[in-house]
Scaffold this motif. Structure first.
Motif, PDB file in Angstrom:
ATOM      1  N   ALA A  14      27.499  39.214  36.923  1.00  0.00           N
ATOM      2  CA  ALA A  14      28.551  38.251  37.247  1.00  0.00           C
ATOM      3  C   ALA A  14      29.454  38.899  38.402  1.00  0.00           C
ATOM      4  O   ALA A  14      29.611  37.901  39.383  1.00  0.00           O
ATOM      5  N   GLU A  33      33.528  49.226  40.607  1.00  0.00           N
ATOM      6  CA  GLU A  33      32.527  49.340  39.562  1.00  0.00           C
ATOM      7  C   GLU A  33      32.657  50.875  38.965  1.00  0.00           C
ATOM      8  O   GLU A  33      32.592  51.758  39.642  1.00  0.00           O
ATOM      9  N   GLN A  41      24.850  45.850  33.135  1.00  0.00           N
ATOM     10  CA  GLN A  41      23.773  46.090  32.007  1.00  0.00           C
ATOM     11  C   GLN A  41      22.202  45.853  32.676  1.00  0.00           C
ATOM     12  O   GLN A  41      21.347  46.400  32.326  1.00  0.00           O
ATOM     13  N   ASP A 295      30.283  38.283  30.546  1.00  0.00           N
ATOM     14  CA  ASP A 295      30.235  38.644  29.256  1.00  0.00           C
ATOM     15  C   ASP A 295      31.988  38.800  29.090  1.00  0.00           C
ATOM     16  O   ASP A 295      32.379  38.642  27.894  1.00  0.00           O
ATOM     17  N   ALA A 302      22.629  37.186  31.111  1.00  0.00           N
ATOM     18  CA  ALA A 302      22.898  37.440  32.461  1.00  0.00           C
ATOM     19  C   ALA A 302      22.672  36.364  33.333  1.00  0.00           C
ATOM     20  O   ALA A 302      23.387  35.959  34.087  1.00  0.00           O
TER      21      ALA A 302
END
Ligand SMILES: Cc1cc2nc3c(=O)[nH]c(=O)nc-3n(C[C@H](O)[C@H](O)[C@H](O)COP(=O)(O)OP(=O)(O)OC[C@H]3O[C@@H](n4cnc5c(N)ncnc54)[C@H](O)[C@@H]3O)c2cc1C
Ligand code: SF4
Ligand code: SF4
Lengths: 326, 168
Positions: A14, A33, A41, A295, A302
């Motif tokens: 995303a 990140e 994931q 998510d 995904a």
């Protein structure tokens, strides 16, 4: 203080999609990140994805991540920081605080933010679930597929949703024996074909069963499973399995702490697996400078995470007056 | 819930269903190179079996959630779908292979070690029980994406039972 047009928090499918899209409109993008690598994931997903060819069905997850990173590397206006966690959002002045590695701390003031923080694993309570050897499926996947470490020799998987089934298959690929999968419902929750894949390799799936206890002194040396009735109460014979890993795959909840902190309007949606930010069609939350995608906006997959990321990316660019490609 | 239903709910095919049917016997018996068997009985958002089939044997989906349907007259047994299907739900069975009692199966394989040609392997049924010994005839990697297609010679009367191999 650092500034940026669009800050993307989270570098999964995303976040990477949102960053690429916003950058394609000329926005100056900063992506943080917390993991050591980008991809979320996806970097652990060694299996082929479902869906249609346009959404890269039949491609393995980590390959999809490589394709996204390649796209992103084509933009000079994106800064990415790994090993860097967004730890707080201050609604008074719109500042985000970040910690990079162990010792670097910085503040950044973005014009717009896309929260793409993904999800957290759920756990269920049972006696001795604190013992080393009780893992979330995500941790097992990270050990095996990212670091190449075999988590144990024999596993009990708890949950026959897609994650439980896929991770069981990957465990067998890694040379780990799967002693069984317990599932509380009366059928597997994941795709039937994923169940068939592990069944034909000899893995029993115990429907209407749950784990009632982990066995062990210092670490897991076994697990006890039992049938459950309509009211999910354990009944009947208990069965002991000789395992050294108990792997929990009982669901995910959206990671939304920063959204709460920012004062976004939150709603509980069982279908999306927990509290999520109220948002419009363009993924914009009730806070005019904050978007959500993937998510973190509700547990899906995904393919939808990438679409939501793109929508959020375009929408932030538009809000900054950069809505059209030159 | 019947035992059959319970088995199916845990991922074992117990009878033919939409998306999981066997080819028409007369065509199948004489079809060199074999025909496809797909076992994908649930509506799921997936269609690479159709998009990857070079001959159109997996008929176009009206809706991406549809179960695959097969036009056996078009299937060449090329096993491309075997290599592509993310559910490992496609298999090819060639009944014209070898003598009367043998058949050739083309099965997806994603384990280690990869078996060498000529090797004896265990043949597993849908529940993972060893039901026969088979001989590896060929191993290919059609899409160069780590999913192998193993061609294995098996007893002909077990082609509707055998669904995997194990290298022992
Ligand atoms: C076993 C398994 C199999 C799957 N199979 C499929 C499949 O076949 N097909 C499919 O479409 N989907 C599949 N999925 C689902 C898919 O992986 C997820 O839906 C998708 O990765 C969600 O993307 P995301 O970007 O929202 O979140 P993630 O990929 O979880 O990325 C979120 C990132 O944000 C980072 N982050 C979180 N908080 C912060 C913070 N405060 N600061 C900085 N960074 C932060 C995290 O470290 C993480 O890297 C599978 C998932 C699993 C676990
Ligand atoms: S074996 Fe080849 S021709 Fe037959 S369905 Fe599969 S891809 Fe199509
Ligand atoms: S590609 Fe495989 S899993 Fe997907 S619909 Fe076709 S047979 Fe089913």
């Amino acid at each position: 203080m650092r500034e940026t047009d669009v800050m993307v928090i989270g570098g999964g499918p995303a976040g990477l999609s949102a960053a690429a899209e916003a950058a394609s409109f000329g926005c100056d993008v900063t992506l943080v990140e917390s993991d050591l690598a980008l991809g979320g994931q996806l970097i652990k997903q060694t299996h082929k994805f479902f869906g249609s060819k346009d959404e890269r069905a039949g491609t393995r997850g980590f390959k999809i991540s490589e394709l996204l990173l390649e796209e992103l590397s084509g933009y000079g206006n994106v800064k990415t920081y790994t090993n860097c966690t967004a730890t707080g959002y201050y609604p008074e002045d719109g500042v985000v605080t970040c910690v990079r590695a162990e010792d670097e701390y910085f503040k950044i003031k973005p014009k717009k933010i896309v929260m793409a923080t993904g999800a957290q694993e759920r756990l269920i309570p049972f006696p001795n679930n604190h013992l080393p050897g009780v893992y979330g499926a995500g941790a097992v996947q990270t050990l095996m597929n990212v670091y190449g470490v075999k988590p144990g020799d024999k596993v009990l998987m708890v949950g026959a949703g897609n994650i439980g089934l896929i991770v069981s298959y990957q465990l067998i690929q890694a040379g780990v024996q799967v002693a069984g999968i317990v599932e509380a419902m009366d059928k597997v929750g994941g795709y039937w074909v994923h169940a068939a894949k592990v069944r034909r390799l000899g893995v029993p799936i115990y429907l209407r069963h749950t784990i009632v206890e982990a066995i062990g002194e210092q670490y897991v040396t076994g697990a006890v499973i039992q049938e459950i009735d309509e009211r999910f109460q354990p009944q009947g014979e208990r069965k002991s399995l000789d395992v050294d890993i108990i792997c929990m795959a009982v669901g995910l909840s959206p990671t939304c702490e920063l959204l709460w902190q920012a004062g976004c309007e939150m709603v509980f949606v069982p279908e999306l697996c927990g509290y999520v930010a109220q948002r419009d069609r363009n993924m914009r939350t009730s806070h005019k400078d904050i978007w959500v995608a993937g998510d973190a906006a509700g547990i899906e997959e995904a393919s939808s995470a990438m679409v939501e990321g793109r929508i959020a990316g375009v929408s932030t660019a538009r809000a900054l007056g950069r809505g059209t490609h030159e | 819930m019947t035992d059959k239903q319970k088995l199916f709910n845990s991922g074992i095919l117990t009878e033919e269903r939409p998306g999981a049917v066997s080819p028409p016997r007369d065509l199948w018996e004489n079809k060199k190179n074999g025909l496809v068997i797909i076992e994908c009985p649930q509506r799921i958002p997936c269609n690479p079996c159709h998009t990857s089939c070079p001959t159109g044997a997996v008929v176009p989906f009206d809706d991406i959630n549809d179960q695959p349907q097969i036009d056996y007259s078009k299937c060449t047994g090329c096993a491309r779908c075997v290599a592509v299907c993310p559910g490992l739900a496609c298999f090819v069975v060639d009944l014209t292979w070898g003598d009367e009692s043998r058949a050739l199966m083309k099965l997806p394989y994603e384990m280690l070690p990869s078996p060498e040609e000529g090797r004896q392997v265990d043949c597993l049924n849908r529940e993972g029980n060893v039901v026969a010994k088979g001989t590896i005839v060929r191993v290919t990697e059609p899409m160069h994406d780590k999913t192998k297609v193993v061609q294995v010679e098996v007893p002909k009367d077990l082609v509707m039972d055998i669904r995997a191999i194990k290298v022992v």
